[in-house]
Design an enzyme around this catalytic site. Structure first.
Site, mmCIF file in Angstrom:
data_model
loop_
_atom_site.group_PDB
_atom_site.id
_atom_site.type_symbol
_atom_site.label_atom_id
_atom_site.label_comp_id
_atom_site.label_asym_id
_atom_site.label_seq_id
_atom_site.Cartn_x
_atom_site.Cartn_y
_atom_site.Cartn_z
ATOM 1 N N HIS A 72 0.803 -1.287 0.067
ATOM 2 C CA HIS A 72 -0.048 -0.010 -0.017
ATOM 3 C C HIS A 72 0.764 1.359 -0.006
ATOM 4 O O HIS A 72 0.210 2.310 0.424
ATOM 5 C CB HIS A 72 -0.974 0.089 1.279
ATOM 6 C CG HIS A 72 -2.202 -1.186 1.200
ATOM 7 N ND1 HIS A 72 -2.457 -1.671 2.423
ATOM 8 C CD2 HIS A 72 -2.606 -1.624 0.216
ATOM 9 C CE1 HIS A 72 -3.361 -2.464 2.034
ATOM 10 N NE2 HIS A 72 -3.276 -2.710 0.771
ATOM 11 N N HIS A 73 1.987 1.132 -0.164
ATOM 12 C CA HIS A 73 3.114 2.253 -0.341
ATOM 13 C C HIS A 73 2.585 3.541 -1.345
ATOM 14 O O HIS A 73 2.977 4.654 -1.167
ATOM 15 C CB HIS A 73 4.548 1.971 -0.356
ATOM 16 C CG HIS A 73 4.822 1.649 -1.907
ATOM 17 N ND1 HIS A 73 4.549 0.670 -2.468
ATOM 18 C CD2 HIS A 73 5.583 2.363 -2.776
ATOM 19 C CE1 HIS A 73 4.885 0.599 -3.488
ATOM 20 N NE2 HIS A 73 5.667 1.628 -4.012
ATOM 21 N N ARG A 74 1.999 2.865 -2.383
ATOM 22 C CA ARG A 74 1.240 3.805 -3.401
ATOM 23 C C ARG A 74 -0.239 3.332 -3.618
ATOM 24 O O ARG A 74 -0.335 1.953 -3.652
ATOM 25 C CB ARG A 74 2.069 3.771 -4.746
ATOM 26 C CG ARG A 74 3.473 4.276 -4.571
ATOM 27 C CD ARG A 74 3.448 5.812 -5.290
ATOM 28 N NE ARG A 74 4.745 6.160 -5.516
ATOM 29 C CZ ARG A 74 5.432 7.071 -4.368
ATOM 30 N NH1 ARG A 74 4.928 7.159 -3.368
ATOM 31 N NH2 ARG A 74 6.373 7.289 -4.775
ATOM 32 N N LYS A 78 -2.380 -2.673 -7.819
ATOM 33 C CA LYS A 78 -2.731 -2.697 -9.339
ATOM 34 C C LYS A 78 -1.996 -4.242 -9.462
ATOM 35 O O LYS A 78 -0.857 -4.714 -9.108
ATOM 36 C CB LYS A 78 -1.931 -1.925 -10.116
ATOM 37 C CG LYS A 78 -1.986 -1.781 -11.701
ATOM 38 C CD LYS A 78 -3.368 -1.102 -12.032
ATOM 39 C CE LYS A 78 -3.825 -1.332 -13.481
ATOM 40 N NZ LYS A 78 -4.624 -2.564 -13.341
ATOM 41 N N LYS A 102 7.554 -4.715 -10.022
ATOM 42 C CA LYS A 102 7.531 -4.249 -11.374
ATOM 43 C C LYS A 102 7.041 -2.729 -11.501
ATOM 44 O O LYS A 102 7.700 -2.124 -12.396
ATOM 45 C CB LYS A 102 6.476 -5.311 -11.878
ATOM 46 C CG LYS A 102 6.291 -5.018 -13.561
ATOM 47 C CD LYS A 102 5.123 -6.070 -13.943
ATOM 48 C CE LYS A 102 5.227 -7.351 -13.361
ATOM 49 N NZ LYS A 102 4.194 -8.372 -14.313
ATOM 50 N N LYS A 114 -2.635 -8.862 -6.845
ATOM 51 C CA LYS A 114 -2.882 -9.943 -7.839
ATOM 52 C C LYS A 114 -4.082 -10.651 -7.474
ATOM 53 O O LYS A 114 -4.521 -10.673 -6.079
ATOM 54 C CB LYS A 114 -1.798 -10.893 -7.886
ATOM 55 C CG LYS A 114 -1.657 -11.642 -8.888
ATOM 56 C CD LYS A 114 -1.186 -10.855 -10.344
ATOM 57 C CE LYS A 114 -0.881 -11.567 -11.562
ATOM 58 N NZ LYS A 114 0.058 -10.913 -12.291
ATOM 59 N N SER A 370 -1.618 -0.131 -18.789
ATOM 60 C CA SER A 370 -2.780 -0.219 -17.721
ATOM 61 C C SER A 370 -3.019 1.256 -17.152
ATOM 62 O O SER A 370 -3.894 1.876 -16.952
ATOM 63 C CB SER A 370 -2.646 -1.116 -16.876
ATOM 64 O OG SER A 370 -3.237 -2.428 -17.167
#
Ligand code: GLU
Length: 479
Positions: A72-74, A78, A102, A114, A370
């Protein structure tokens, strides 16, 4: 969709997630962070394991599924959603963590996540798949595990734009009036808020990444290879969305595709295979085998052991492991899939002097585009809409001026090319190309900075750890 099945990592004494942790630890010693920060970066922040019932025919089936938010650092988090019988919590955790590294590596400002549903999609009708997908989506919505600012899934092995369209539709109907709801998922059909270029993005990113490596003369000299993609002998394992597009871009740009493998077997011809014709043959006959003029391998994995310059495993994890790595003849392995090499394979290949371009960089094209799709959804405007015509008018007046000054006229074909303003797909390709080139050199710099004492994966991990660790420090969580 991907179709090659994974070889299980039976020789390993640790799981897929532990394998990723091992690779992380190898790199972490070259970074400046204290153990606590490293532990926080490595850990999976939220793991949602679910079981829900779906009526299939006249029976009720209990479906096993997961969504893991690794970091959750950003925000948002995704990562794709896969449908496969191999799905389990450890696999989803490993894949979610690879997404964090990634995204950091290619400067896409997301945390990693994921999802997975343990089903073989081939065993279900389209109607049943829709039911399962919509139910999974509503489970995510109920627990706040999806949303444009929370967690944004995408396609992965066994899913595609069709599944994404069911999910976005479920989201919109359960959360009416949310202005940015299209940004709750990416990989959508263009008609439903998708972006042009997303389908081929991972394969194209693989091509851009390998091409960039092959441009650096010094590195090619060290491998005894010439620069450039043209004439390079390439084997691609997996002809799903990722493998097919990678093979197609290599082929279109002058590489010789000597081998192609799918789950039912593989084919090899040192003079080269026509990717389009092989795909056509497989569509018509249901198998890659039987393609005229090629040597056949009934055991698909043997295809990867044939002579070539570049090998692209583009299906599932663990396909190159302790038992077959010693037989690989390629000089460069480009990891198209997530985790196709086990840590044992890495060690064996490093000893043989084979360079591995790591997954977390090389297959980042999908998540990069994305990101562009998500930006398009939040801005509610197609890329190129504001500036295409303006650019074309500018180019037109410049060309006019030059023609008047020189008294010469360009040809119609040249005029068409010079006056072309950027369409959405041009901008997406350009953004992807820039991302892949810039990130390649960041990893290469790190690799050189460590005096080549480590492999490229470890170098890539150090870049990713530095970015995620730096973000945690900025957040002030670790004073
Ligand atoms: N499933 C792809 C991956 O593993 C794409 C993820 C995304 O676009 O969010 O990178």
């Amino acid at each position: 969709m991907e179709t090659v099945t994974a070889k299980s990592n039976q020789e390993a004494h640790y799981s897929f997630f532990q394998g990723v942790e091992r690779n992380f630890d190898k790199a972490a010693q070259y970074t400046r962070f204290e153990p606590g920060i490293l532990q926080q970066i490595k850990a999976c922040n939220s793991v949602y394991s679910m079981k829900f019932p779906v009526r299939i025919g006249n029976q009720i089936e209990v479906i096993e599924a997961y969504r893991v938010q690794h970091s959750h650092h950003r925000l948002p988090c995704k990562g794709g959603i896969r449908y496969s019988m191999d799905v389990n919590q450890d696999e989803v955790m490993a894949l979610a963590s690879l997404m964090t590294y990634k995204c950091a590596l290619v400067s896409v400002p997301f945390g990693g996540a994921k999802g997975g549903i343990k089903i073989n999609p081939k065993n279900y009708s389209v109607g049943d798949l829709e039911k399962i997908t919509r139910r999974y989506a509503s489970e995510l919505i109920k627990k706040n595990f999806i949303g444009p600012g929370i967690d944004v899934p995408a396609p992965d092995y066994g899913t595609g734009s069709r599944e994404m369209s069911w999910i976005v539709d479920t989201y919109i109907s359960m959360k009416p009036g949310e202005v940015d709801s299209l940004g709750c998922i990416t990989g959508k059909p263009v008609s439903q808020g998708g972006v042009r270029g997303r389908t081929e993005a991972t394969g194209l990113g693989i091509f851009y990444g390998v091409r960039e490596m092959c441009r650096v003369k010094e590195d090619m000299d060290a491998l005894g290879m010439t620069t450039g993609i043209e004439g390079k002998k390439v084997i691609v394992q997996g002809l799903g969305n990722v493998g097919y597009h990678a093979a197609k871009f290599f082929y279109d740009n002058g590489a010789i595709i000597v081998g192609l493998a799918e789950w039912e077997g593989g084919i090899y011809n040192e003079k080269g295979l026509d990717v389009y014709k092989v795909v056509e043959h497989r569509k018509n006959t249901g198998s890659i085998l039987g393609y005229p003029g090629a040597t056949e391998f009934k055991v698909s994995a043997e295809t990867m052991e044939q002579p070539c310059d570049i090998l692209i495993p583009a299906a599932l994890e663990n396909v190159i492991n302790g038992s077959n790595a010693g037989r690989i003849k390629a000089k460069i392995i480009g990891e198209g899939a997530n985790g196709p090499l086990t840590p044992e394979a890495d060690e064996i290949l490093a000893k043989k002097g084979i360079i591995v371009i790591p997954d977390m960089y090389l297959n980042a094209g999908g998540v990069t585009v994305s990101y562009f799709e998500w930006l398009k959804n939040l801005s509610h405007v197609r890329f190129g809409r504001m500036d295409k015509r303006f650019a074309e008018n500018q180019y037109g007046s410049m060309l006019h001026t030059f023609e008047d000054m020189t008294g010469k006229r360009v040809t119609d074909a040249e005029r068409k090319m010079l006056l072309h303003g950027p369409d959405e797909v041009d901008l997406v390709y350009s953004g992807l190309e820039d991302t892949m080139i810039t990130s390649y050199h960041e990893i290469r710099e790190a690799f050189l900075g460590l005096n080549k004492a480590v492999d490229m994966r470890t170098a890539a991990f150090t870049v990713a750890i530095n970015k995620v660790g730096g973000a945690y420090e900025e957040l002030g969580i670790f004073p």
